[in-house]
Motif scaffolding. Structure first.
Motif, PDB file in Angstrom:
ATOM      1  N   LEU A  17       0.796  -1.216   0.000  1.00  0.00           N
ATOM      2  CA  LEU A  17       0.000   0.000   0.000  1.00  0.00           C
ATOM      3  C   LEU A  17       0.834   1.274   0.000  1.00  0.00           C
ATOM      4  O   LEU A  17       0.645   2.143  -0.856  1.00  0.00           O
ATOM      5  CB  LEU A  17      -0.926  -0.030   1.219  1.00  0.00           C
ATOM      6  CG  LEU A  17      -1.965   1.072   1.321  1.00  0.00           C
ATOM      7  CD1 LEU A  17      -2.945   0.972   0.163  1.00  0.00           C
ATOM      8  CD2 LEU A  17      -2.706   0.956   2.627  1.00  0.00           C
ATOM      9  N   TYR A  18       1.749   1.408   0.947  1.00  0.00           N
ATOM     10  CA  TYR A  18       2.446   2.680   1.115  1.00  0.00           C
ATOM     11  C   TYR A  18       3.404   2.986  -0.033  1.00  0.00           C
ATOM     12  O   TYR A  18       3.441   4.119  -0.527  1.00  0.00           O
ATOM     13  CB  TYR A  18       3.196   2.722   2.452  1.00  0.00           C
ATOM     14  CG  TYR A  18       2.293   2.654   3.661  1.00  0.00           C
ATOM     15  CD1 TYR A  18       1.113   3.370   3.705  1.00  0.00           C
ATOM     16  CD2 TYR A  18       2.638   1.886   4.765  1.00  0.00           C
ATOM     17  CE1 TYR A  18       0.293   3.297   4.814  1.00  0.00           C
ATOM     18  CE2 TYR A  18       1.823   1.817   5.879  1.00  0.00           C
ATOM     19  CZ  TYR A  18       0.649   2.522   5.891  1.00  0.00           C
ATOM     20  OH  TYR A  18      -0.151   2.462   6.996  1.00  0.00           O
ATOM     21  N   ASN A  23       4.995   6.146  -4.631  1.00  0.00           N
ATOM     22  CA  ASN A  23       5.469   6.204  -6.034  1.00  0.00           C
ATOM     23  C   ASN A  23       4.510   7.006  -6.912  1.00  0.00           C
ATOM     24  O   ASN A  23       4.937   7.803  -7.762  1.00  0.00           O
ATOM     25  CB  ASN A  23       5.654   4.791  -6.592  1.00  0.00           C
ATOM     26  CG  ASN A  23       6.847   4.083  -5.997  1.00  0.00           C
ATOM     27  OD1 ASN A  23       7.752   4.732  -5.477  1.00  0.00           O
ATOM     28  ND2 ASN A  23       6.839   2.764  -6.049  1.00  0.00           N
ATOM     29  N   MET A  24       3.206   6.795  -6.715  1.00  0.00           N
ATOM     30  CA  MET A  24       2.224   7.557  -7.491  1.00  0.00           C
ATOM     31  C   MET A  24       2.319   9.047  -7.166  1.00  0.00           C
ATOM     32  O   MET A  24       2.234   9.899  -8.056  1.00  0.00           O
ATOM     33  CB  MET A  24       0.810   7.025  -7.223  1.00  0.00           C
ATOM     34  CG  MET A  24       0.567   5.670  -7.876  1.00  0.00           C
ATOM     35  SD  MET A  24      -0.951   4.822  -7.373  1.00  0.00           S
ATOM     36  CE  MET A  24      -2.215   5.980  -7.631  1.00  0.00           C
ATOM     37  N   LEU A  25       2.501   9.362  -5.886  1.00  0.00           N
ATOM     38  CA  LEU A  25       2.645  10.768  -5.491  1.00  0.00           C
ATOM     39  C   LEU A  25       3.916  11.376  -6.086  1.00  0.00           C
ATOM     40  O   LEU A  25       3.905  12.537  -6.531  1.00  0.00           O
ATOM     41  CB  LEU A  25       2.650  10.902  -3.970  1.00  0.00           C
ATOM     42  CG  LEU A  25       1.312  10.664  -3.268  1.00  0.00           C
ATOM     43  CD1 LEU A  25       1.507  10.701  -1.745  1.00  0.00           C
ATOM     44  CD2 LEU A  25       0.286  11.681  -3.694  1.00  0.00           C
ATOM     45  N   LEU A  26       5.007  10.624  -6.109  1.00  0.00           N
ATOM     46  CA  LEU A  26       6.254  11.121  -6.711  1.00  0.00           C
ATOM     47  C   LEU A  26       6.081  11.327  -8.220  1.00  0.00           C
ATOM     48  O   LEU A  26       6.559  12.323  -8.784  1.00  0.00           O
ATOM     49  CB  LEU A  26       7.414  10.158  -6.427  1.00  0.00           C
ATOM     50  CG  LEU A  26       7.965  10.152  -5.004  1.00  0.00           C
ATOM     51  CD1 LEU A  26       9.017   9.036  -4.848  1.00  0.00           C
ATOM     52  CD2 LEU A  26       8.575  11.491  -4.659  1.00  0.00           C
ATOM     53  N   GLU A  27       5.402  10.367  -8.880  1.00  0.00           N
ATOM     54  CA  GLU A  27       5.144  10.529 -10.321  1.00  0.00           C
ATOM     55  C   GLU A  27       4.283  11.762 -10.573  1.00  0.00           C
ATOM     56  O   GLU A  27       4.544  12.545 -11.493  1.00  0.00           O
ATOM     57  CB  GLU A  27       4.445   9.289 -10.877  1.00  0.00           C
ATOM     58  CG  GLU A  27       5.329   8.088 -11.020  1.00  0.00           C
ATOM     59  CD  GLU A  27       4.558   6.866 -11.501  1.00  0.00           C
ATOM     60  OE1 GLU A  27       3.421   7.027 -12.007  1.00  0.00           O
ATOM     61  OE2 GLU A  27       5.090   5.756 -11.366  1.00  0.00           O
ATOM     62  N   ARG A  28       3.243  11.948  -9.769  1.00  0.00           N
ATOM     63  CA  ARG A  28       2.363  13.094  -9.917  1.00  0.00           C
ATOM     64  C   ARG A  28       3.140  14.389  -9.700  1.00  0.00           C
ATOM     65  O   ARG A  28       2.981  15.360 -10.434  1.00  0.00           O
ATOM     66  CB  ARG A  28       1.203  13.015  -8.940  1.00  0.00           C
ATOM     67  CG  ARG A  28       0.219  14.163  -9.144  1.00  0.00           C
ATOM     68  CD  ARG A  28      -0.907  14.152  -8.155  1.00  0.00           C
ATOM     69  NE  ARG A  28      -1.705  12.940  -8.263  1.00  0.00           N
ATOM     70  CZ  ARG A  28      -2.598  12.564  -7.363  1.00  0.00           C
ATOM     71  NH1 ARG A  28      -2.799  13.302  -6.296  1.00  0.00           N
ATOM     72  NH2 ARG A  28      -3.295  11.470  -7.518  1.00  0.00           N
ATOM     73  N   SER A  33       5.537  19.155 -11.818  1.00  0.00           N
ATOM     74  CA  SER A  33       6.750  19.960 -11.960  1.00  0.00           C
ATOM     75  C   SER A  33       7.097  20.139 -13.440  1.00  0.00           C
ATOM     76  O   SER A  33       7.447  21.246 -13.870  1.00  0.00           O
ATOM     77  CB  SER A  33       7.895  19.283 -11.216  1.00  0.00           C
ATOM     78  OG  SER A  33       9.106  19.977 -11.438  1.00  0.00           O
ATOM     79  N   GLY A  34       6.979  19.048 -14.217  1.00  0.00           N
ATOM     80  CA  GLY A  34       7.237  19.146 -15.659  1.00  0.00           C
ATOM     81  C   GLY A  34       6.259  20.086 -16.338  1.00  0.00           C
ATOM     82  O   GLY A  34       6.648  20.895 -17.200  1.00  0.00           O
TER      83      GLY A  34
END
Length: 132
Positions: A17-18, A23-28, A33-34
Motif C-alpha cells: 500500500l504505502y 510512487n504515485m505521489l512522486l510521479e504526480r 513539476s514538468g
C-alpha cells in the motif's frame, strides 16, 4: 507475537500500500513539476514573441512613415513641376493673346485712320449743317 505480527503487517502494508501510493505521489509531483516548467517555458516564449511582434509593428510603422514622407515629398515635387508647366503654358498663351490683341488693335487703328477724313467730313456737316 503481536509485535511480530504488527511488524509483519507494517512490512506487508509498506510493500502493498504505502510504496505504490508514494510512487504515485512522486510521479504526480514529477508530472506537475514538468507541466509547471512547460508553462514557464511557453510563458517566456510568448513574452519573447509578443515583444518581437510589437518591435516588428514599431519598425513597420517607422518604415511606413518614412515611405509616406517620401511619397508626399515626391508628390509635392511633381505638383511643383505640373504647376510650373501650367504657368509656362499660361504665360505663353497670354503672350500670344497680347500679341494678337496688339495686331488687331493696330489693324483697327489703320482702318480708323483711313476713315478719319470721312468721319471728319460727316461730323463737320452735322455741326455746320451744310456740306464741307
Amino acid at each position: 507475537m503481536q509485535i511480530a505480527n504488527f511488524l509483519c503487517l507494517i512490512w506487508v502494508l509498506n510493500i502493498v500500500l504505502y510504496r505504490p501510493i508514494r510512487n504515485m505521489l512522486l510521479e504526480r509531483k514529477g508530472k506537475v513539476s514538468g507541466l509547471e516548467n512547460d508553462v514557464n517555458f511557453f510563458s517566456e516564449s510568448v513574452k519573447e514573441k509578443d515583444a518581437a511582434f510589437y518591435e516588428g509593428i514599431k519598425t513597420a510603422r517607422v518604415n511606413g512613415l518614412k515611405q509616406k514622407g517620401a511619397m508626399i515629398q515626391e508628390a509635392e515635387n511633381e505638383e511643383k513641376k505640373v504647376i510650373a508647366r501650367i504657368n509656362e503654358k499660361a504665360q505663353a498663351d497670354i503672350a500670344d493673346v497680347r500679341s494678337k490683341i496688339a495686331k488687331d488693335a493696330e489693324a483697327v487703328k489703320e482702318q480708323l485712320l483711313k476713315q478719319v477724313d470721312t468721319f471728319a467730313n460727316e461730323i463737320g456737316e452735322k455741326i455746320l449743317g451744310r456740306a464741307v
